[in-house]
Design a protein around this motif. Sequence first.
Motif, PDB file in Angstrom:
ATOM      1  N   LEU A  34       1.781   3.656   6.393  1.00 61.27           N
ATOM      2  CA  LEU A  34       1.554   2.101   5.908  1.00 61.27           C
ATOM      3  C   LEU A  34       2.146   1.130   6.708  1.00 61.27           C
ATOM      4  CD1 LEU A  34       2.499   2.895   2.075  1.00 61.27           C
ATOM      5  CD2 LEU A  34       0.253   2.540   3.108  1.00 61.27           C
ATOM      6  N   VAL A  35       1.452   0.122   6.861  1.00 59.52           N
ATOM      7  CA  VAL A  35       1.860  -0.890   7.690  1.00 59.52           C
ATOM      8  C   VAL A  35       2.349  -2.092   6.904  1.00 59.52           C
ATOM      9  CG1 VAL A  35       1.131  -2.707   9.454  1.00 59.52           C
ATOM     10  CG2 VAL A  35       0.185  -0.353   9.352  1.00 59.52           C
ATOM     11  N   PHE A  36       3.603  -2.787   7.333  1.00 59.49           N
ATOM     12  CA  PHE A  36       3.873  -4.044   6.445  1.00 59.49           C
ATOM     13  C   PHE A  36       4.187  -5.419   7.277  1.00 59.49           C
ATOM     14  CE2 PHE A  36       5.042  -0.173   4.383  1.00 59.49           C
ATOM     15  CZ  PHE A  36       4.878  -0.549   3.087  1.00 59.49           C
ATOM     16  N   ASN A  37       3.508  -6.287   7.158  1.00 60.90           N
ATOM     17  CA  ASN A  37       3.582  -7.647   7.878  1.00 60.90           C
ATOM     18  C   ASN A  37       5.170  -8.065   7.489  1.00 60.90           C
ATOM     19  OD1 ASN A  37       1.364  -7.789   8.752  1.00 60.90           O
ATOM     20  ND2 ASN A  37       0.417  -8.901   7.159  1.00 60.90           N
ATOM     21  N   PRO A  38       5.729  -8.981   8.354  1.00 57.92           N
ATOM     22  CA  PRO A  38       7.000  -9.489   8.199  1.00 57.92           C
ATOM     23  C   PRO A  38       7.510 -10.015   6.648  1.00 57.92           C
ATOM     24  CG  PRO A  38       6.291 -10.312  10.256  1.00 57.92           C
ATOM     25  CD  PRO A  38       5.101  -9.843   9.598  1.00 57.92           C
TER      26      PRO A  38
END
Length: 144
Positions: A34-38
């Motif tokens: 999973l990828v999380f933006n700031p």
Amino acid sequence: AAAGATYISFHPEASNHVDRSLQLIRDVGCQCGLVFNPISSLDSLAYAIDQVDLVLLMSVNPGFGGQTFIPATLKKIREVRSLIDESGRQIRLQVDGGIGVSNIGAVAEAGADTFVAGSAIFNQKNYKKGIEQLRNELPSVPKS
């Protein structure tokens, strides 16, 4: 995480069914993440931690290279490292954006173990030297 494994990762906001998407990635024989933006919440990670092999934290707002690392990401790295440690699983914690000689050590100390460095390497005349400079800043890597 297996050496040479293929990872497919996505932003949880991009899926109506995060669990199903993670399972589809596994079904084709890949590691999933999973990828999380700031600014993204880590809420979905708390529920999916037992299904992921990689967590990618963006330390810039995605879109173009050469951006400056967002310092608040260090807190988020520590939060994710804590979730990973509590899970007892081997999950990579990757950080992407604004990684360079001046901050890679702090990013590693916060808990990241995988780094994406673009401009820090490709803006150098000698790529090998750029990579060596980054490695020399990592606390667990022997100095060359």
